[in-house]
Design a protein around this motif. Structure first.
Motif, PDB file in Angstrom:
ATOM      1  N   LEU A  57       0.780  -0.972  -0.228  1.00  0.00           N
ATOM      2  CA  LEU A  57      -0.072   0.064   0.470  1.00  0.00           C
ATOM      3  C   LEU A  57       0.624   1.480   0.004  1.00  0.00           C
ATOM      4  CD1 LEU A  57      -2.515  -0.902   2.648  1.00  0.00           C
ATOM      5  CD2 LEU A  57      -3.039  -0.566   0.454  1.00  0.00           C
ATOM      6  N   TYR A  58       0.345   2.634  -0.973  1.00  0.00           N
ATOM      7  CA  TYR A  58       1.084   3.333  -1.374  1.00  0.00           C
ATOM      8  C   TYR A  58       0.667   4.246   0.410  1.00  0.00           C
ATOM      9  CZ  TYR A  58       4.091   6.300  -4.272  1.00  0.00           C
ATOM     10  OH  TYR A  58       5.378   7.479  -5.157  1.00  0.00           O
ATOM     11  N   ALA A  59       1.381   4.631   1.264  1.00  0.00           N
ATOM     12  CA  ALA A  59       0.836   5.862   2.137  1.00  0.00           C
ATOM     13  C   ALA A  59       1.391   6.743   1.909  1.00  0.00           C
ATOM     14  CB  ALA A  59       1.340   5.335   3.581  1.00  0.00           C
ATOM     15  N   PHE A  60       3.104   7.060   1.531  1.00  0.00           N
ATOM     16  CA  PHE A  60       3.335   8.323   1.401  1.00  0.00           C
ATOM     17  C   PHE A  60       4.882   8.210   0.560  1.00  0.00           C
ATOM     18  CE2 PHE A  60       5.925  11.786   3.150  1.00  0.00           C
ATOM     19  CZ  PHE A  60       4.856  12.896   3.019  1.00  0.00           C
ATOM     20  N   SER A  61       4.850   9.438  -0.456  1.00  0.00           N
ATOM     21  CA  SER A  61       5.711   9.487  -1.360  1.00  0.00           C
ATOM     22  C   SER A  61       6.602  10.163  -1.094  1.00  0.00           C
ATOM     23  CB  SER A  61       5.054   9.451  -2.937  1.00  0.00           C
ATOM     24  OG  SER A  61       4.389  10.950  -3.246  1.00  0.00           O
ATOM     25  N   THR A  62       7.904   9.755  -1.816  1.00  0.00           N
ATOM     26  CA  THR A  62       8.909  10.823  -2.231  1.00  0.00           C
ATOM     27  C   THR A  62       8.767  12.295  -2.288  1.00  0.00           C
ATOM     28  OG1 THR A  62      10.059  10.050  -3.747  1.00  0.00           O
ATOM     29  CG2 THR A  62      10.831   8.870  -2.138  1.00  0.00           C
ATOM     30  N   ALA A 132       4.086   1.444   1.589  1.00  0.00           N
ATOM     31  CA  ALA A 132       5.270   2.311   1.393  1.00  0.00           C
ATOM     32  C   ALA A 132       5.143   3.780   1.425  1.00  0.00           C
ATOM     33  CB  ALA A 132       5.036   2.358  -0.517  1.00  0.00           C
ATOM     34  N   ILE A 133       6.360   4.081   2.714  1.00  0.00           N
ATOM     35  CA  ILE A 133       5.993   5.602   3.252  1.00  0.00           C
ATOM     36  C   ILE A 133       7.540   5.867   3.359  1.00  0.00           C
ATOM     37  CG2 ILE A 133       6.948   4.190   5.409  1.00  0.00           C
ATOM     38  CD1 ILE A 133       4.983   6.701   6.957  1.00  0.00           C
ATOM     39  N   ASN A 134       7.521   7.123   2.257  1.00  0.00           N
ATOM     40  CA  ASN A 134       8.409   7.497   1.610  1.00  0.00           C
ATOM     41  C   ASN A 134       8.807   7.144   0.710  1.00  0.00           C
ATOM     42  OD1 ASN A 134      10.584   9.703   1.590  1.00  0.00           O
ATOM     43  ND2 ASN A 134      11.867   9.128   3.259  1.00  0.00           N
ATOM     44  N   TYR A 135       8.669   6.404  -0.019  1.00  0.00           N
ATOM     45  CA  TYR A 135       8.840   5.749  -0.684  1.00  0.00           C
ATOM     46  C   TYR A 135       8.792   7.386  -1.953  1.00  0.00           C
ATOM     47  CZ  TYR A 135       9.068   2.236  -4.212  1.00  0.00           C
ATOM     48  OH  TYR A 135       8.705   1.781  -6.000  1.00  0.00           O
ATOM     49  N   GLY A 136       9.712   6.231  -3.157  1.00  0.00           N
ATOM     50  CA  GLY A 136       9.584   6.706  -4.590  1.00  0.00           C
ATOM     51  C   GLY A 136      10.437   5.720  -5.233  1.00  0.00           C
ATOM     52  N   SER A 137       9.664   5.605  -6.297  1.00  0.00           N
ATOM     53  CA  SER A 137      10.132   4.217  -7.548  1.00  0.00           C
ATOM     54  C   SER A 137      11.280   4.438  -8.327  1.00  0.00           C
ATOM     55  CB  SER A 137       9.362   3.341  -8.543  1.00  0.00           C
ATOM     56  OG  SER A 137      10.164   2.694  -8.958  1.00  0.00           O
ATOM     57  N   GLN A 138      11.513   6.034  -7.999  1.00  0.00           N
ATOM     58  CA  GLN A 138      13.120   6.776  -8.779  1.00  0.00           C
ATOM     59  C   GLN A 138      13.779   6.387  -8.328  1.00  0.00           C
ATOM     60  OE1 GLN A 138      11.427   9.720 -10.877  1.00  0.00           O
ATOM     61  NE2 GLN A 138      10.996   9.177 -12.511  1.00  0.00           N
ATOM     62  N   ARG A 139      13.962   6.992  -6.582  1.00  0.00           N
ATOM     63  CA  ARG A 139      15.182   6.926  -5.628  1.00  0.00           C
ATOM     64  C   ARG A 139      15.499   5.863  -5.763  1.00  0.00           C
ATOM     65  NH1 ARG A 139      18.328   9.373  -4.685  1.00  0.00           N
ATOM     66  NH2 ARG A 139      19.471   9.079  -2.896  1.00  0.00           N
TER      67      ARG A 139
END
Ligand code: IPE
Ligand code: IPE
Ligand code: MG
Length: 238
Positions: A57-62, A132-139
């Motif tokens: 689950l995407y909770a917070f993105s970069t 997924a928290i402070n998650y970004g796929s590019q990062r």
């Protein structure tokens, strides 16, 4: 088509629309995040009952740090409220909590609560519930490339690696790739989520905001998934 390609083992959800949902009811955006957090429990239980093994689950993105300080601070306090209410139940249900994202950059107390949830449930064998928290796929991909480069430099691995070997450097190492990606609230974009892992995922975009995404909607998405013809680049079996 074999059962294996039809199995919906890994569902990923972009939980979008909390703010607009709250605004539409004359409430502050944060009220939507609170109801949204409660819905994580409801949907985790439903997913597990529908046979899903991994729910991510995407909770917070970069990119979500761009929001107002008040909103970000509120979201950072939610894990404590959420796990305070539900951790005992998750343990009883055998769920294993996982986190993806750069947790080191979170407020100390938020990170402590998340680490604790992972630690307490690490031996569980039921639903893998990843946040997924402070998650970004590019990062994630850049960090993976950095770690791989370091291993090459240290002589631990060669220059010629397979996709599967590279996957071990991702934050989702040891999870299967995503079978079904769902985004709520009608937006038709990926917003930097699991770019590698969704290479062959089936996609569902639903109009409901996350707080109004029910087990019935999840079931419908999984049913639709079962009717899709996943070819993985091959040719349809007649
Ligand atoms: C999703 O809902 C939760 C987070 C991104 C933290 P939003 O907060 O994006 O709600 P909308 O999309 O603005 O309505
Ligand atoms: C994606 O939603 C991130 C999360 C659900 C955590 P956003 O609301 O941040 O995405 P955009 O800005 O509409 O693309
Ligand atoms: Mg949004």
């Amino acid at each position: 088509m074999s059962n294996e390609t039809k199995a919906c083992r890994h569902v990923a959800i972009i939980m979008d629309g909390n703010g607009r949902w709250a605004k539409a009811q004359g409430k502050p955006r944060t009220a939507g995040h609170l109801v949204g957090a409660d819905n994580v429990r409801t949907i985790a239980i439903a997913a597990s009952e529908l046979g899903v093994e991994y729910l991510t689950l995407y909770a917070f993105s970069t990119e979500n740090w761009k929001r107002s300080e008040d909103e970000v601070n509120y979201i950072m306090k939610l894990p404590k409220i959420f796990f305070g209410k539900y951790m005992k139940e998750f343990i009883e249900r055998g769920y294993r909590m996982r986190m993806i994202g750069e947790l080191d950059r979170l407020p100390k107390e938020t990170k402590r609560v998340l680490d604790d949830a992972v630690e307490q449930s690490k031996n569980n064998t039921g639903l893998n519930l990843s946040i997924a928290i402070n998650y970004g796929s590019q990062r994630e991909l850049v960090l993976a490339a950095e770690r791989y480069a370091k291993d090459v430099k240290d002589g631990k691995i060669g220059l010629d690696i397979s996709n599967e070997e590279f996957e071990q450097y991702l934050m989702t190492a040891d999870m299967p790739n995503v079978d079904l990606l769902i985004r709520t609230s009608g937006e038709l974009r990926i917003s930097n989520y699991l770019l590698w892992q969704i290479a062959y995922a089936e996609l569902e975009f639903v109009p409901e905001a996350w707080p109004e995404f029910t087990p019935e909607v999840l079931e419908r998405c999984i049913r639709n998934f079962g009717n899709r013809d996943r070819r993985f680049g091959g040719v349809k079996n007649e």
